[in-house]
Enzyme design. Structure first.
Site, PDB file in Angstrom:
ATOM      1  N   GLY A 198      -2.947  14.385   4.496  1.00  0.00           N
ATOM      2  CA  GLY A 198      -1.976  14.945   5.427  1.00  0.00           C
ATOM      3  C   GLY A 198      -2.520  15.846   6.507  1.00  0.00           C
ATOM      4  O   GLY A 198      -1.776  16.257   7.408  1.00  0.00           O
ATOM      5  N   GLU A 222      -7.000  13.083  -0.503  1.00  0.00           N
ATOM      6  CA  GLU A 222      -6.723  11.721   0.001  1.00  0.00           C
ATOM      7  C   GLU A 222      -6.470  11.737   1.504  1.00  0.00           C
ATOM      8  O   GLU A 222      -5.384  11.370   1.964  1.00  0.00           O
ATOM      9  CB  GLU A 222      -5.464  11.157  -0.677  1.00  0.00           C
ATOM     10  CG  GLU A 222      -5.460  11.143  -2.181  1.00  0.00           C
ATOM     11  CD  GLU A 222      -4.052  10.869  -2.749  1.00  0.00           C
ATOM     12  OE1 GLU A 222      -3.066  10.903  -1.997  1.00  0.00           O
ATOM     13  OE2 GLU A 222      -3.970  10.632  -3.962  1.00  0.00           O
ATOM     14  N   GLY A 281      -6.511  10.603   5.427  1.00  0.00           N
ATOM     15  CA  GLY A 281      -6.615   9.358   6.184  1.00  0.00           C
ATOM     16  C   GLY A 281      -6.761   9.663   7.659  1.00  0.00           C
ATOM     17  O   GLY A 281      -7.816   9.500   8.262  1.00  0.00           O
ATOM     18  N   TYR A 339       7.920   6.984  16.038  1.00  0.00           N
ATOM     19  CA  TYR A 339       7.992   8.447  15.851  1.00  0.00           C
ATOM     20  C   TYR A 339       8.044   9.217  17.171  1.00  0.00           C
ATOM     21  O   TYR A 339       7.899  10.437  17.162  1.00  0.00           O
ATOM     22  CB  TYR A 339       6.749   8.968  15.111  1.00  0.00           C
ATOM     23  CG  TYR A 339       6.264   8.136  13.956  1.00  0.00           C
ATOM     24  CD1 TYR A 339       7.032   7.985  12.814  1.00  0.00           C
ATOM     25  CD2 TYR A 339       5.013   7.545  13.990  1.00  0.00           C
ATOM     26  CE1 TYR A 339       6.559   7.231  11.743  1.00  0.00           C
ATOM     27  CE2 TYR A 339       4.533   6.795  12.927  1.00  0.00           C
ATOM     28  CZ  TYR A 339       5.318   6.648  11.810  1.00  0.00           C
ATOM     29  OH  TYR A 339       4.849   5.913  10.757  1.00  0.00           O
ATOM     30  N   CYS A 388      10.461  -6.987  24.432  1.00  0.00           N
ATOM     31  CA  CYS A 388      11.850  -6.899  24.881  1.00  0.00           C
ATOM     32  C   CYS A 388      12.649  -5.884  24.079  1.00  0.00           C
ATOM     33  O   CYS A 388      13.596  -6.235  23.373  1.00  0.00           O
ATOM     34  CB  CYS A 388      12.489  -8.277  24.800  1.00  0.00           C
ATOM     35  SG  CYS A 388      11.567  -9.427  25.804  1.00  0.00           S
TER      36      CYS A 388
HETATM   37  N1  LLP Z   1      -1.867  10.133   0.153  1.00  0.00           N
HETATM   38  C1  LLP Z   1      -0.606   9.645   0.092  1.00  0.00           C
HETATM   39  C2  LLP Z   1       0.052   9.533  -1.205  1.00  0.00           C
HETATM   40  C3  LLP Z   1       0.063   9.266   1.269  1.00  0.00           C
HETATM   41  O1  LLP Z   1       1.299   8.802   1.210  1.00  0.00           O
HETATM   42  C4  LLP Z   1      -0.606   9.385   2.515  1.00  0.00           C
HETATM   43  C5  LLP Z   1       0.054   9.000   3.763  1.00  0.00           C
HETATM   44  C6  LLP Z   1      -1.934   9.880   2.531  1.00  0.00           C
HETATM   45  C7  LLP Z   1      -2.517  10.252   1.329  1.00  0.00           C
HETATM   46  C8  LLP Z   1      -2.723  10.048   3.795  1.00  0.00           C
HETATM   47  O2  LLP Z   1      -2.136  10.913   4.692  1.00  0.00           O
HETATM   48  P1  LLP Z   1      -2.923  11.343   6.025  1.00  0.00           P
HETATM   49  O3  LLP Z   1      -4.122  12.167   5.615  1.00  0.00           O
HETATM   50  O4  LLP Z   1      -3.337  10.128   6.728  1.00  0.00           O
HETATM   51  O5  LLP Z   1      -1.931  12.126   6.790  1.00  0.00           O
HETATM   52  N2  LLP Z   1       2.328   5.961   9.677  1.00  0.00           N
HETATM   53  C9  LLP Z   1       2.444   7.401   9.816  1.00  0.00           C
HETATM   54  C10 LLP Z   1       1.757   8.139   8.725  1.00  0.00           C
HETATM   55  C11 LLP Z   1       2.256   7.773   7.351  1.00  0.00           C
HETATM   56  C12 LLP Z   1       1.521   8.480   6.249  1.00  0.00           C
HETATM   57  C13 LLP Z   1       1.961   7.997   4.921  1.00  0.00           C
HETATM   58  N3  LLP Z   1       1.248   8.564   3.818  1.00  0.00           N
HETATM   59  C14 LLP Z   1       1.914   7.796  11.186  1.00  0.00           C
HETATM   60  O6  LLP Z   1       1.506   6.917  11.947  1.00  0.00           O
HETATM   61  O7  LLP Z   1       1.949   8.969  11.560  1.00  0.00           O
END
Ligand code: LLP
Length: 445
Positions: free
Chosen positions: A262, A296, A298, A340, A368
């Site tokens: 996150g 975790e 991303g 978003y 479209c």
């Molecule tokens: N762990 C779990 C259980 C998650 O659900 C997520 C993301 C992560 C880790 C990784 O989160 P990060 O570090 O990437 O913030 N599509 C959306 C983001 C959805 C994230 C869903 N879960 C966007 O484009 O902003």
């Protein structure tokens, strides 16, 4: 809730965007470069739309994050959230940089394995894993399954017992903490589908302890994405620490806390969250618990490593209004702005274009739908037909969220590494779009 980005401030200028994106530079002759590689050359050879990832940025950011944890005195296992970018090359780069994987489907699990990530470094999360996916995870030997409900625990216990195995389980708790991010990427408040209600977690842990096939090892928490301040993390971790203590007081062992992902980045001018601050929050709230810690992340690792290249198809004048700059990339490629209202920096690839005085324009795709808008109004150097741009910070939740809506094939992907570039995914062919369509005889006769 309010969007955390303040859109009332003027859009960052070309110069400001370059200053906040250290892997990008503007050369008078070659134009915009990623890690010193001219993006025009890639667009010339591969065409647009085209995703470009920087291997160096991935390595650097993985190292920064891991070092921040180390510097805080934390021994932590880092699992890249594969949902952010699941390309095999990306996963292998991060695996070699010391990361495991956090997966949410059988497909992601097999991608991670294919990229050489050992099952022992894979955590399986997600709110609705199928029996087949649970079986696969157990057979592959993943290190841990994060369980999100009593119902899932029961199913998992049955699946594992039928295979004669025992799988390590962490219960994902919903700490009811507002991550203060966009509502669609907030996951840790009561009432959304994620996790086990905080008050029910200890009872379920006790239950897990007694069930066959599962071994309750600890707790997991993930409160949302693009989190920019540490208070929500601290609040969530404090609650988890309390739960660990209560669980131990109830006579049950706890050896793992998964701190989720996150951590947010700077898309516009909101200022990125600091990995050191995140590490500090983990240490101060969970550091004394004598548990194995995991994260975790991303977005923080992958988003700034990628750009999406696009060309201006048309410049459509609007009498009395701002012109529409219509790109050949669309919401089917990069969905975030449509979904978003996400803000992504846009930079011209040509240095000549980049140096022109800005105008206000709307940047849209050709799909479209009115939602196919990258920027409703944006201060940007004037872009003419044929001009090229890069949409910034699209290395996470970019290509992975693409679709082929409007029969638009998946865009090509390129990796920049060591001063050169390589196509890492061919542009999908038009024929492939219908390669798996079956027209039954009944409709053709
Ligand atoms: N762990 C779990 C259980 C998650 O659900 C997520 C993301 C992560 C880790 C990784 O989160 P990060 O570090 O990437 O913030 N599509 C959306 C983001 C959805 C994230 C869903 N879960 C966007 O484009 O902003």
């Amino acid at each position: 809730m309010a969007d955390p980005v303040d859109f009332s401030t003027p859009d960052p200028t070309v110069r400001e965007l370059l200053a906040t994106h250290s892997n990008l530079s503007l050369d008078v002759r070659s134009g915009l470069m990623l890690d010193g590689v001219p993006l025009q050359a890639i667009a010339d050879a591969v065409g647009t739309p085209c995703w470009v990832m920087s291997a160096e940025t991935l390595r650097r950011r993985a190292a920064i994050l891991l070092n921040a944890m180390k510097d805080a005195g934390l021994s932590i296992s880092a699992h890249f959230a594969v949902k952010a970018n699941d390309h095999l090359a990306v996963l292998e780069i991060l695996a070699r940089a010391g990361m495991g994987a956090d997966v949410v489907s059988g497909g992601e699990l097999l991608r991670a394995r294919k990229a050489g990530i050992p099952a022992s470094k894979i955590v399986f999360s997600g709110v609705g894993k199928t029996d087949a996916e649970l079986r696969l995870a157990i057979e592959e030997g993943v290190s841990q399954i994060n369980v999100e409900s009593a119902e899932e625990l029961e199913v998992l216990s049955g699946v594992a017992a039928s295979l004669g195995s025992e799988i390590a389980v962490a219960l994902r708790v919903n700490p009811d903490v507002d991550a203060r991010t966009h509502a669609k990427i907030t996951t840790g408040v009561a009432g959304n589908k994620f996790g086990i209600p905080y008050e029910e977690a200890l009872d379920l842990y006790r239950e897990a302890h007694a069930l066959p096939g599962v071994k309750a090892v600890g707790y997991a928490v993930h409160i949302g994405s693009q989190i920019l301040t540490m208070e929500p993390y601290r609040d969530a971790y404090r609650r988890v620490a309390e739960l660990v203590r209560d669980t131990r007081a109830a006579g049950l062992p706890v050896s793992v806390v998964d701190c989720g992902g996150g951590i947010g980045i700077n898309y516009r001018d909101e200022g990125a969250a600091s990995p050191n601050a995140w590490a500090g929050a983990i240490r101060s709230e969970l550091g004394d618990l004598d548990v194995r810690l995991a994260i975790e992340p991303g977005r923080w690792i992958a988003a700034p490593a990628g750009v999406l290249l696009a060309s201006v198809v048309l410049r459509k004048a609007v009498r009395g209004g701002y012109p529409f700059i219509i790109l050949d990339a669309a919401m089917n490629d990069l969905l975030r702005p449509a979904l978003y209202e996400a803000w992504h920096g846009i930079l011209p690839l040509s240095a000549h274009d980049a140096m022109l005085a800005p105008e206000t324009a709307s940047i849209v795709g050709p799909v479209c739908e009115s939602g196919d808008t990258f920027a409703k109004t944006r201060e940007l150097p004037p872009l003419q037909r044929g001009a090229r741009v890069a949409l910034l910070d699209t290395g996470a939740y970019g290509a992975v969220m693409s679709s082929t809506y409007n029969a638009r094939p998946f865009a090509a992907q390129v990796l920049v590494d060591g001063g050169t570039w390589t196509v890492i995914r061919e542009r999908q062919s038009i024929e492939y779009l219908w390669a798996h369509d079956i027209v039954p005889a009944s409709v053709s006769t």
